[in-house]
Motif scaffolding. Sequence first.
Motif, PDB file in Angstrom:
ATOM      1  N   ARG A 211       0.817  -1.211   0.000  1.00 17.58           N
ATOM      2  CA  ARG A 211       0.000   0.000   0.000  1.00 17.58           C
ATOM      3  C   ARG A 211       0.853   1.264   0.000  1.00 17.58           C
ATOM      4  N   ARG A 212       2.168   1.103   0.018  1.00 20.46           N
ATOM      5  CA  ARG A 212       3.060   2.275   0.022  1.00 20.46           C
ATOM      6  C   ARG A 212       4.287   2.022  -0.855  1.00 20.46           C
ATOM      7  N   THR A 213       4.051   1.435  -2.039  1.00 23.42           N
ATOM      8  CA  THR A 213       5.160   1.095  -2.929  1.00 23.42           C
ATOM      9  C   THR A 213       5.916   2.338  -3.415  1.00 23.42           C
ATOM     10  N   GLU A 214       5.301   3.527  -3.299  1.00 20.17           N
ATOM     11  CA  GLU A 214       6.013   4.747  -3.684  1.00 20.17           C
ATOM     12  C   GLU A 214       7.216   4.995  -2.774  1.00 20.17           C
ATOM     13  N   ASP A 215       7.263   4.318  -1.616  1.00 20.01           N
ATOM     14  CA  ASP A 215       8.391   4.471  -0.700  1.00 20.01           C
ATOM     15  C   ASP A 215       9.516   3.475  -0.963  1.00 20.01           C
ATOM     16  N   LEU A 216       9.328   2.588  -1.933  1.00 23.98           N
ATOM     17  CA  LEU A 216      10.346   1.570  -2.210  1.00 23.98           C
ATOM     18  C   LEU A 216      11.733   2.168  -2.485  1.00 23.98           C
ATOM     19  N   PRO A 217      11.858   3.177  -3.371  1.00 25.19           N
ATOM     20  CA  PRO A 217      13.199   3.722  -3.642  1.00 25.19           C
ATOM     21  C   PRO A 217      13.898   4.234  -2.389  1.00 25.19           C
ATOM     22  N   HIS A 218      13.156   4.917  -1.523  1.00 26.01           N
ATOM     23  CA  HIS A 218      13.762   5.443  -0.305  1.00 26.01           C
ATOM     24  C   HIS A 218      14.160   4.321   0.647  1.00 26.01           C
ATOM     25  N   LEU A 219      13.287   3.327   0.807  1.00 25.83           N
ATOM     26  CA  LEU A 219      13.605   2.210   1.692  1.00 25.83           C
ATOM     27  C   LEU A 219      14.828   1.451   1.190  1.00 25.83           C
ATOM     28  N   ILE A 220      14.915   1.260  -0.120  1.00 27.23           N
ATOM     29  CA  ILE A 220      16.076   0.580  -0.709  1.00 27.23           C
ATOM     30  C   ILE A 220      17.344   1.374  -0.425  1.00 27.23           C
ATOM     31  N   GLU A 221      17.273   2.685  -0.583  1.00 26.54           N
ATOM     32  CA  GLU A 221      18.439   3.538  -0.319  1.00 26.54           C
ATOM     33  C   GLU A 221      18.888   3.426   1.135  1.00 26.54           C
ATOM     34  N   VAL A 222      17.927   3.458   2.049  1.00 22.54           N
ATOM     35  CA  VAL A 222      18.255   3.365   3.481  1.00 22.54           C
ATOM     36  C   VAL A 222      18.903   2.024   3.811  1.00 22.54           C
ATOM     37  N   PHE A 223      18.335   0.930   3.284  1.00 21.85           N
ATOM     38  CA  PHE A 223      18.880  -0.396   3.572  1.00 21.85           C
ATOM     39  C   PHE A 223      20.268  -0.563   2.953  1.00 21.85           C
ATOM     40  N   LEU A 224      20.470  -0.017   1.757  1.00 19.85           N
ATOM     41  CA  LEU A 224      21.788  -0.129   1.122  1.00 19.85           C
ATOM     42  C   LEU A 224      22.844   0.633   1.927  1.00 19.85           C
TER      43      LEU A 224
ATOM     44  N   VAL B 195      20.500   0.163  -7.822  1.00 20.92           N
ATOM     45  CA  VAL B 195      19.793  -1.076  -8.156  1.00 20.92           C
ATOM     46  C   VAL B 195      19.416  -1.025  -9.631  1.00 20.92           C
ATOM     47  N   HIS B 196      19.562  -2.134 -10.299  1.00 22.09           N
ATOM     48  CA  HIS B 196      19.240  -2.221 -11.738  1.00 22.09           C
ATOM     49  C   HIS B 196      17.760  -1.887 -11.955  1.00 22.09           C
ATOM     50  N   PRO B 197      17.440  -1.097 -13.012  1.00 23.80           N
ATOM     51  CA  PRO B 197      16.033  -0.725 -13.270  1.00 23.80           C
ATOM     52  C   PRO B 197      15.087  -1.914 -13.354  1.00 23.80           C
ATOM     53  N   ARG B 198      15.571  -3.025 -13.892  1.00 26.59           N
ATOM     54  CA  ARG B 198      14.708  -4.205 -14.009  1.00 26.59           C
ATOM     55  C   ARG B 198      14.345  -4.744 -12.625  1.00 26.59           C
ATOM     56  N   VAL B 199      15.281  -4.629 -11.678  1.00 28.89           N
ATOM     57  CA  VAL B 199      15.009  -5.058 -10.306  1.00 28.89           C
ATOM     58  C   VAL B 199      13.963  -4.146  -9.674  1.00 28.89           C
ATOM     59  N   ILE B 200      14.114  -2.846  -9.893  1.00 29.28           N
ATOM     60  CA  ILE B 200      13.145  -1.887  -9.350  1.00 29.28           C
ATOM     61  C   ILE B 200      11.745  -2.192  -9.856  1.00 29.28           C
ATOM     62  N   GLU B 201      11.626  -2.487 -11.141  1.00 26.99           N
ATOM     63  CA  GLU B 201      10.313  -2.808 -11.729  1.00 26.99           C
ATOM     64  C   GLU B 201       9.740  -4.068 -11.104  1.00 26.99           C
ATOM     65  N   ALA B 202      10.594  -5.067 -10.905  1.00 24.89           N
ATOM     66  CA  ALA B 202      10.125  -6.331 -10.326  1.00 24.89           C
ATOM     67  C   ALA B 202       9.695  -6.136  -8.866  1.00 24.89           C
ATOM     68  N   LEU B 203      10.462  -5.361  -8.114  1.00 21.77           N
ATOM     69  CA  LEU B 203      10.116  -5.120  -6.708  1.00 21.77           C
ATOM     70  C   LEU B 203       8.812  -4.345  -6.593  1.00 21.77           C
ATOM     71  N   ALA B 204       8.576  -3.433  -7.546  1.00 22.86           N
ATOM     72  CA  ALA B 204       7.337  -2.649  -7.525  1.00 22.86           C
ATOM     73  C   ALA B 204       6.119  -3.514  -7.833  1.00 22.86           C
ATOM     74  N   ARG B 205       6.308  -4.597  -8.593  1.00 18.50           N
ATOM     75  CA  ARG B 205       5.192  -5.483  -8.954  1.00 18.50           C
ATOM     76  C   ARG B 205       4.915  -6.530  -7.882  1.00 18.50           C
ATOM     77  N   TYR B 206       5.910  -6.792  -7.050  1.00 21.12           N
ATOM     78  CA  TYR B 206       5.810  -7.877  -6.068  1.00 21.12           C
ATOM     79  C   TYR B 206       4.772  -7.541  -4.992  1.00 21.12           C
ATOM     80  N   ASP B 207       4.143  -8.560  -4.435  1.00 19.39           N
ATOM     81  CA  ASP B 207       3.037  -8.360  -3.495  1.00 19.39           C
ATOM     82  C   ASP B 207       3.486  -8.137  -2.047  1.00 19.39           C
ATOM     83  N   TRP B 208       4.710  -8.474  -1.692  1.00 20.25           N
ATOM     84  CA  TRP B 208       5.306  -8.248  -0.375  1.00 20.25           C
ATOM     85  C   TRP B 208       4.481  -8.810   0.788  1.00 20.25           C
TER      86      TRP B 208
END
Length: 469
Positions: free
Chosen positions: A319-332, A346-359
């Motif tokens: 419900r908050r996938t718009e925060d994925l880039p920031h969370l990835i940055e923090v964890f990295l 992170v490779h763009p293809r990975v970003i796309e896949a993570l955004a589609r994933y149901d978590w």
Amino acid sequence: MRSAMVIASDANDIEAVRKALGAAFRFKAAADVSAALQILDRERYELVFVDLDCLSRHADTHGTEATLQAFQQRHPSIEMVVMTPPHRIRSAVGWVKTGASDYIGYPISHDEVKLVAESIAESILRQSELDYLRDQFWQTDALEVVQTKSPTMAEVFRKIRSVASTRTTVLLVGETGTGKGVMAKLVHQHSNRREARFISVHCGAIPDTLLESELFGHEKGAFTGAVRKKLGKFEIANGGTIFLDEIGTLTPPAQIKLLQVLQDGTFSRVGGEETIHTGARVIAATNADLKALSEAGLFRKDLYYRLNVFPIEIPSLRRRTEDLPHLIEVFLKGLNREFQKSIHDVHPRVIEALARYDWPGNVRELENLLERAYILENSSLLTPAAFPSELFEDQERLAVVPINEHLPLAEARKSALDDFECRYIKALVARNQGRINLSASEAGISTRQLHKLMSKHGIRKEAFRKPSQ
């Protein structure tokens, strides 16, 4: 109404700025810097347009930094725009580097004046919001946590700001892995108890026979093995905060004692008669529906209402996938510090896949997935090769849940949830080859809870172990 001042000797330049700003601005003019400073001693103006020659003449006598400081000492938030002829732009840029906000060129353009004024106003708004977060509420070490582009998550932080400074009991509700523990610490760190203890108790990870003793302590000889008096977590957390995670797993005796603590701040140790007072603030968390549990008789209704004073629902990651880039940055950033590697992208293809994933495992699952990929990765960015191949399958594998439309809605929903729960546990335990501790850790639950779920669905760990085990 916004306010602006123009410092210039040319009346045409003053009039041009006044017309460009329009009636939305309270306006004042001064012929030189000294006259402007005298006006600023009496009145406040947020935006100052100043001719470069006027600035230079004052700076020749008082110095460049002193000239700017003279404005800022009168009004720290003042914004200065230098007006310059084209051949002296380099000098204007020097003033900007020293502390001016911007510059515009002669001849005065109405559109340029309006654009600069609007740009500065937006910048002030953004800065004021950041200043509020930094100085008025959030601790410096919490700034990474509270950054969000999700309106739902922003509402969570708004509620935390509202309740943190109070003594009110907080109930954090959300799926496993959404960060309820992080939110509990955030409440504590921004309360007036921040210097006192923060005690975290995972209620589901403590055996039923020890839970009451763990929370409230016991006297010597209270039960077999009680060879000495033990202080409970509520006693240790006195004056601070106690975080009760998975509150829905509390045993009935512990529920009764917790109700007493919430009502009057008192309890007794197991096997003791002394009444002990505690000033600990309670923050509870659950991934279960406590209201439903209370209505089913599995959780005390009076305790539920005592806990539910200030509920905060933590949204799932999907419900908050718009925060994925920031969370990835923090964890990295954290992984780079821990493993002393240098992976920042992170490779763009990975970003796309993570955004589609149901978590299903939410933020905790994201963190675990990134850590695994980080360890496997040998390049300067996380590539698809470091992630499970299922993430990149073209067709999403949809789990088909059989629906019995002849059942009432509540029963049909329960049947579907039970089916999902069973398949999830089977897949989890199979992937970990029957290892219960690892499976429970990945699911974000205790081994006791996992055993209960396996028993409920008739799942045996032996069926998923390798033949050699």
